[in-house]
Enzyme design. Structure first.
Site, PDB file in Angstrom:
ATOM      1  N   TYR A 164     -15.083 -11.512  11.674  1.00 25.86           N
ATOM      2  CA  TYR A 164     -15.091 -10.914  13.014  1.00 25.86           C
ATOM      3  C   TYR A 164     -13.934 -11.467  13.839  1.00 25.86           C
ATOM      4  O   TYR A 164     -13.161 -10.707  14.447  1.00 25.86           O
ATOM      5  CB  TYR A 164     -16.432 -11.201  13.704  1.00 25.86           C
ATOM      6  CG  TYR A 164     -16.438 -10.843  15.173  1.00 25.86           C
ATOM      7  CD1 TYR A 164     -16.314  -9.517  15.579  1.00 25.86           C
ATOM      8  CD2 TYR A 164     -16.547 -11.825  16.148  1.00 25.86           C
ATOM      9  CE1 TYR A 164     -16.314  -9.177  16.924  1.00 25.86           C
ATOM     10  CE2 TYR A 164     -16.537 -11.493  17.497  1.00 25.86           C
ATOM     11  CZ  TYR A 164     -16.420 -10.174  17.879  1.00 25.86           C
ATOM     12  OH  TYR A 164     -16.400  -9.843  19.209  1.00 25.86           O
ATOM     13  N   SER A 214     -11.896 -11.505  21.747  1.00 24.40           N
ATOM     14  CA  SER A 214     -13.099 -12.340  21.758  1.00 24.40           C
ATOM     15  C   SER A 214     -12.735 -13.816  21.800  1.00 24.40           C
ATOM     16  O   SER A 214     -11.680 -14.229  21.290  1.00 24.40           O
ATOM     17  CB  SER A 214     -13.926 -12.070  20.494  1.00 24.40           C
ATOM     18  OG  SER A 214     -14.936 -13.044  20.317  1.00 24.40           O
TER      19      SER A 214
END
Length: 362
Positions: free
Chosen positions: A175, A150
């Site tokens: 995350y 990501s």
């Protein structure tokens, strides 16, 4: 340009997170473009967001799979954190290529629900790596592991555009930390067990049948309900919005170009390992983004033509875990694979608005 060394034709391919936004679109693309392919999809179908959207995506895949002669599609409802299930799937299907897109997504959700991130993003990915490792000693070793990272791994990196050569040691959310961990884990397994792996740092993916927790989808829901939308960092955030078809094209090209296995000067394997950014390389101001979104929602008939947009927006400070800008350096992707995402924001949002109108029968 890299040469194709991993062929999709007549291969068994595992796609985790197959009912997800990117996963489902990748499955459809492969079914449409590869003459003969066996795709196995797994997804736990959790209720992080509206499950009916996941079911809609699977319905589209099922319909397409029935139309395509010579292609097979098997869906497994299950969790990649279930080690026994993963081992059984690898033993049964002997996957040539594995694409790990299953993950608990979302920056803000990781602040309030950390457990699910550890389960899916760490334990689940570890199970995938272990299954790949076990396959290396069989007659049918995994030839390429492709996995989702990501843009969040860049944290508050001041240098832009973000390059895969940059240090990414300061994540600002759990995350992001789990995604950085995936890259480190994959590197270790590539080095130790000679597993070719490629990590992909996705930049703000959007499009039809996307995730309702993403800003463009959430904004649309609120505007339709007459609620006020909050625009963070007083509208000064910039995002490298990337249309889902561009992401899928990038993933498909990467799948076919596994890092070569090589031996170092010490006689030990050099890790066959790569990382790419997949982004639009053109960050858009959030305020401009919502203006285009509103115009396309009006055009599609989701909002009335006289909608008072100014009365339904509020500029607010930055939220914890967010970053002010995402901006992808895609030069490595262009150099190695001859590809650069290029869908204009208005075109992508127009397709989303038209899908939204049809999906919700407006």
């Amino acid at each position: 340009m890299l040469q194709t060394n991993c062929y999709l034709h007549n291969r068994a391919i595992l796609i985790t997170g197959a009912a997800g936004f990117i996963g489902s679109n990748l499955v459809k693309e492969l079914l449409c473009t590869v003459p003969s392919i066996h795709i196995v999809g797994i997804d736990n179908m959790n209720d992080y967001y509206d499950v009916s959207i996941k079911e809609y995506r699977l319905g589209q895949i099922d319909k397409l799979a029935k139309e395509k002669k010579g292609c097979t599609w098997d869906f497994v409802k299950g969790n990649i954190a279930d080690r026994k299930l993963i081992d059984e799937l690898f033993a049964e299907y002997r996957f040539g290529i594995v694409v790990n897109l299953a993950a608990q997504a979302g920056v803000r959700y990781s602040i309030t629900n950390p457990d699910v991130y550890i389960e899916s993003n760490i334990i689940g990915f570890y199970n995938i790596l272990e299954a790949c490792r076990a396959s290396m000693s069989t007659e049918h070793p995994v030839e390429h592991l492709v996995y989702a990272s990501s843009s969040s791994v860049y944290g508050t990196n001041k240098k832009i555009p973000y390059s895969t050569d940059d240090k990414v040691d300061n994540p600002v959310s759990l995350y992001a930390a789990t995604k950085k961990s995936n890259e480190l884990m994959a590197h270790a397994y590539s080095k130790l067990y000679n597993i070719p792996s490629t990590g992909l740092r996705f930049f703000t993916v959007y499009g039809p049948a996307g995730r309702p927790d993403m800003a463009y989808f959430g904004f649309t829901n609120k505007l339709r309900e007459g609620k006020t939308i909050e625009i963070f960092n007083y509208g000064n955030c910039k995002r490298d919005f990337t249309y889902v078809d561009d992401i899928v094209e990038g993933v498909k090209r990467v799948m076919q170009c596994a890092p070569e296995k090589q031996t170092g000067e010490d006689g030990l394997p050099l890790p066959p390992y790569r990382i790419y950014n997949i982004g639009n390389n053109d960050p858009e101001n959030l305020l401009d983004f919502v203006t285009i979104l509103q115009e396309e929602l009006v055009r599609a008939g989701v909002l009335p033509e006289d909608y008072d947009f100014e009365a339904h927006k509020k500029l607010v400070p930055m939220q914890a875990g967010d970053v002010p800008i995402t901006y992808a350096d895609t030069s490595a992707l262009e150099r190695d694979l001859g590809f650069k995402p290029s869908t204009p924001l208005r075109d992508g949002l127009r397709k989303f608005a038209e899908w939204y109108k049809n999906f919700y029968n407006l």
